[in-house]
Design an enzyme around this catalytic site. Structure first.
Site, mmCIF file in Angstrom:
data_model
loop_
_atom_site.group_PDB
_atom_site.id
_atom_site.type_symbol
_atom_site.label_atom_id
_atom_site.label_comp_id
_atom_site.label_asym_id
_atom_site.label_seq_id
_atom_site.Cartn_x
_atom_site.Cartn_y
_atom_site.Cartn_z
ATOM 1 N N GLY A 22 0.772 -1.244 0.000
ATOM 2 C CA GLY A 22 0.000 0.000 0.000
ATOM 3 C C GLY A 22 0.800 1.290 0.000
ATOM 4 O O GLY A 22 0.316 2.316 0.470
ATOM 5 N N SER A 23 2.015 1.269 -0.600
ATOM 6 C CA SER A 23 2.787 2.522 -0.577
ATOM 7 C C SER A 23 2.169 3.579 -1.506
ATOM 8 O O SER A 23 2.191 4.773 -1.190
ATOM 9 C CB SER A 23 4.255 2.275 -0.911
ATOM 10 O OG SER A 23 4.423 1.937 -2.266
ATOM 11 N N ASN A 24 1.614 3.155 -2.626
ATOM 12 C CA ASN A 24 0.923 4.138 -3.487
ATOM 13 C C ASN A 24 -0.335 4.668 -2.804
ATOM 14 O O ASN A 24 -0.667 5.844 -2.915
ATOM 15 C CB ASN A 24 0.579 3.511 -4.839
ATOM 16 C CG ASN A 24 1.755 3.547 -5.781
ATOM 17 O OD1 ASN A 24 2.124 4.608 -6.283
ATOM 18 N ND2 ASN A 24 2.373 2.392 -6.003
ATOM 19 N N ARG A 76 -16.298 -14.653 -9.998
ATOM 20 C CA ARG A 76 -15.650 -13.338 -9.911
ATOM 21 C C ARG A 76 -16.678 -12.213 -9.886
ATOM 22 O O ARG A 76 -16.535 -11.224 -9.170
ATOM 23 C CB ARG A 76 -14.710 -13.127 -11.111
ATOM 24 C CG ARG A 76 -13.627 -14.175 -11.210
ATOM 25 C CD ARG A 76 -12.811 -13.985 -12.474
ATOM 26 N NE ARG A 76 -11.805 -12.959 -12.289
ATOM 27 C CZ ARG A 76 -10.603 -13.184 -11.767
ATOM 28 N NH1 ARG A 76 -10.264 -14.400 -11.393
ATOM 29 N NH2 ARG A 76 -9.729 -12.217 -11.627
ATOM 30 N N ARG A 102 -6.004 -8.402 -8.645
ATOM 31 C CA ARG A 102 -7.076 -9.224 -9.219
ATOM 32 C C ARG A 102 -7.474 -8.596 -10.541
ATOM 33 O O ARG A 102 -7.612 -7.371 -10.641
ATOM 34 C CB ARG A 102 -8.341 -9.191 -8.342
ATOM 35 C CG ARG A 102 -8.176 -9.726 -6.973
ATOM 36 C CD ARG A 102 -8.351 -11.203 -6.868
ATOM 37 N NE ARG A 102 -9.660 -11.697 -7.283
ATOM 38 C CZ ARG A 102 -9.924 -12.988 -7.485
ATOM 39 N NH1 ARG A 102 -8.967 -13.875 -7.342
ATOM 40 N NH2 ARG A 102 -11.127 -13.388 -7.828
ATOM 41 N N LEU A 104 -10.178 -7.606 -13.082
ATOM 42 C CA LEU A 104 -11.592 -7.272 -12.890
ATOM 43 C C LEU A 104 -12.409 -7.734 -14.099
ATOM 44 O O LEU A 104 -11.921 -7.715 -15.235
ATOM 45 C CB LEU A 104 -11.735 -5.764 -12.678
ATOM 46 C CG LEU A 104 -11.067 -5.277 -11.383
ATOM 47 C CD1 LEU A 104 -10.798 -3.782 -11.420
ATOM 48 C CD2 LEU A 104 -11.900 -5.656 -10.165
ATOM 49 N N ASN A 118 -5.684 3.192 -12.723
ATOM 50 C CA ASN A 118 -4.724 2.202 -12.220
ATOM 51 C C ASN A 118 -3.322 2.748 -12.411
ATOM 52 O O ASN A 118 -3.090 3.558 -13.310
ATOM 53 C CB ASN A 118 -4.870 0.896 -13.033
ATOM 54 C CG ASN A 118 -3.862 -0.170 -12.627
ATOM 55 O OD1 ASN A 118 -3.651 -0.415 -11.439
ATOM 56 N ND2 ASN A 118 -3.219 -0.791 -13.606
ATOM 57 N N HIS A 120 0.570 1.444 -13.195
ATOM 58 C CA HIS A 120 1.318 0.269 -13.656
ATOM 59 C C HIS A 120 2.793 0.648 -13.753
ATOM 60 O O HIS A 120 3.127 1.720 -14.272
ATOM 61 C CB HIS A 120 0.789 -0.185 -15.023
ATOM 62 C CG HIS A 120 1.518 -1.375 -15.554
ATOM 63 N ND1 HIS A 120 1.346 -2.642 -15.042
ATOM 64 C CD2 HIS A 120 2.466 -1.488 -16.509
ATOM 65 C CE1 HIS A 120 2.144 -3.489 -15.670
ATOM 66 N NE2 HIS A 120 2.830 -2.808 -16.568
ATOM 67 N N ASP A 156 -3.954 -3.963 -18.132
ATOM 68 C CA ASP A 156 -2.999 -2.867 -18.321
ATOM 69 C C ASP A 156 -3.248 -2.101 -19.620
ATOM 70 O O ASP A 156 -2.312 -1.617 -20.267
ATOM 71 C CB ASP A 156 -1.543 -3.388 -18.252
ATOM 72 C CG ASP A 156 -1.253 -4.038 -16.909
ATOM 73 O OD1 ASP A 156 -1.816 -3.594 -15.891
ATOM 74 O OD2 ASP A 156 -0.476 -5.012 -16.882
HETATM 75 C C1 GRF Z 1 3.215 -0.845 -7.659
HETATM 76 O O1 GRF Z 1 4.435 -1.095 -8.283
HETATM 77 C C2 GRF Z 1 2.167 -0.529 -8.672
HETATM 78 O O2 GRF Z 1 2.672 0.116 -9.803
HETATM 79 C C3 GRF Z 1 1.650 -1.897 -9.060
HETATM 80 O O3 GRF Z 1 1.666 -2.629 -7.863
HETATM 81 C C4 GRF Z 1 2.653 -2.082 -6.986
HETATM 82 C C5 GRF Z 1 1.943 -1.767 -5.707
HETATM 83 O O4 GRF Z 1 2.831 -1.320 -4.716
HETATM 84 N N1 GRF Z 1 0.350 -1.799 -9.677
HETATM 85 P P1 GRF Z 1 2.256 -0.660 -3.411
HETATM 86 O O5 GRF Z 1 1.328 -1.676 -2.768
HETATM 87 O O6 GRF Z 1 1.534 0.586 -3.798
HETATM 88 O O7 GRF Z 1 3.447 -0.372 -2.534
#
Ligand code: GRF
Length: 226
Positions: A22-24, A76, A102, A104, A118, A120, A156
């Site tokens: 969950g860093s993003n 799903r 997952r 979708l 999203n 990526h 993606d």
């Molecule tokens: C990130 O590299 C993001 O680009 C990808 O999954 C990873 C998630 O990392 N979709 P975090 O959980 O946000 O740290």
């Protein structure tokens, strides 16, 4: 006493979907907490009950919900209908997928069409899928980066909101390159969310049009020091 009309702007209610660290998500929560940001983080939802990001969200006072997919035994769409009900209950306007592992269904993607983005870790449309950093090194690409895009049914794929680039160093490993990209993800995702939530970036004919911006797709370039 003179009554003034409220000038408070309506902020979009965002749900972040996570499956892991969950860093993003944290970068988005922090951005939403800044004054005048056009979105508020209303919910963090995970399909993994012990995803570390859930604690980080709760520590920051954000509502969390967990909806494991296993009880739905491979159905799903049933899982996603349950997710959708949670989103309705929390009055969510926009979804940010942030490491949600997952795929979708077309049903869910259509239901949230142009209301789901999203991040990526590659410069799409190159390097869709997993292990992007190792694959970039394998082919000897000189530049790498990350992309925020609207979600479509194919993995993606979807109109690109914004991208950030990083150089690939000769001695990079997948870990060092991944860390350089992740630092840019944490800058890019809040920037892209702000563009979308403010209505500055919109989908027009399967491309993103950005109002009052000279480029069709704003890019964040690496800082001078990288
Ligand atoms: C990130 O590299 C993001 O680009 C990808 O999954 C990873 C998630 O990392 N979709 P975090 O959980 O946000 O740290």
């Amino acid at each position: 006493m003179v009554r003034r009309l409220s000038t408070a702007r309506i902020r979009m209610r965002v749900a972040a979907f996570i499956s892991g660290r969950g860093s993003n998500m944290v970068a988005l929560i922090d951005a939403c907490a800044t004054p005048d940001f056009p979105a508020e983080m209303a919910l963090v939802l995970s399909n993994v009950v012990d995803a570390p990001g859930l604690d980080l969200a709760a520590e920051r006072g954000i509502a969390t919900e967990t909806l494991p997919h296993r009880p739905f035994a491979g159905d799903r769409e049933a899982h996603e209908r349950a997710i959708d009900a949670v989103l309705v209950r929390h009055k969510i306007d926009l979804i940010c997928l942030a490491g949600y592992m997952r795929l979708l269904t077309p049903w869910f993607v259509e239901r949230w069409r142009d209301r789901m983005i999203n991040i990526h870790p590659s410069l799409l449309p190159a390097f869709k899928g997993l292990d992007t950093h190792a694959r970039v090194l394998e082919v000897g690409a000189r530049w790498h980066g990350c992309t925020v895009h609207f979600v479509r049914a194919a993995m993606d794929e979807g109109p690109i909101v914004a991208q950030a680039i990083v150089p690939v160093a000769a001695d990079d490993t997948a870990q060092t390159l991944g860390a350089r990209v992740l630092a840019q993800e944490h800058r890019l995702y809040p920037h892209a969310l702000s563009l979308v939530a403010s209505g500055t970036a919109r989908v027009e004919g399967e491309r993103v049009a950005v109002r009052d911006h000279p480029l069709p797709v704003p890019a964040i370039n690496p800082p001078e020091s990288t």
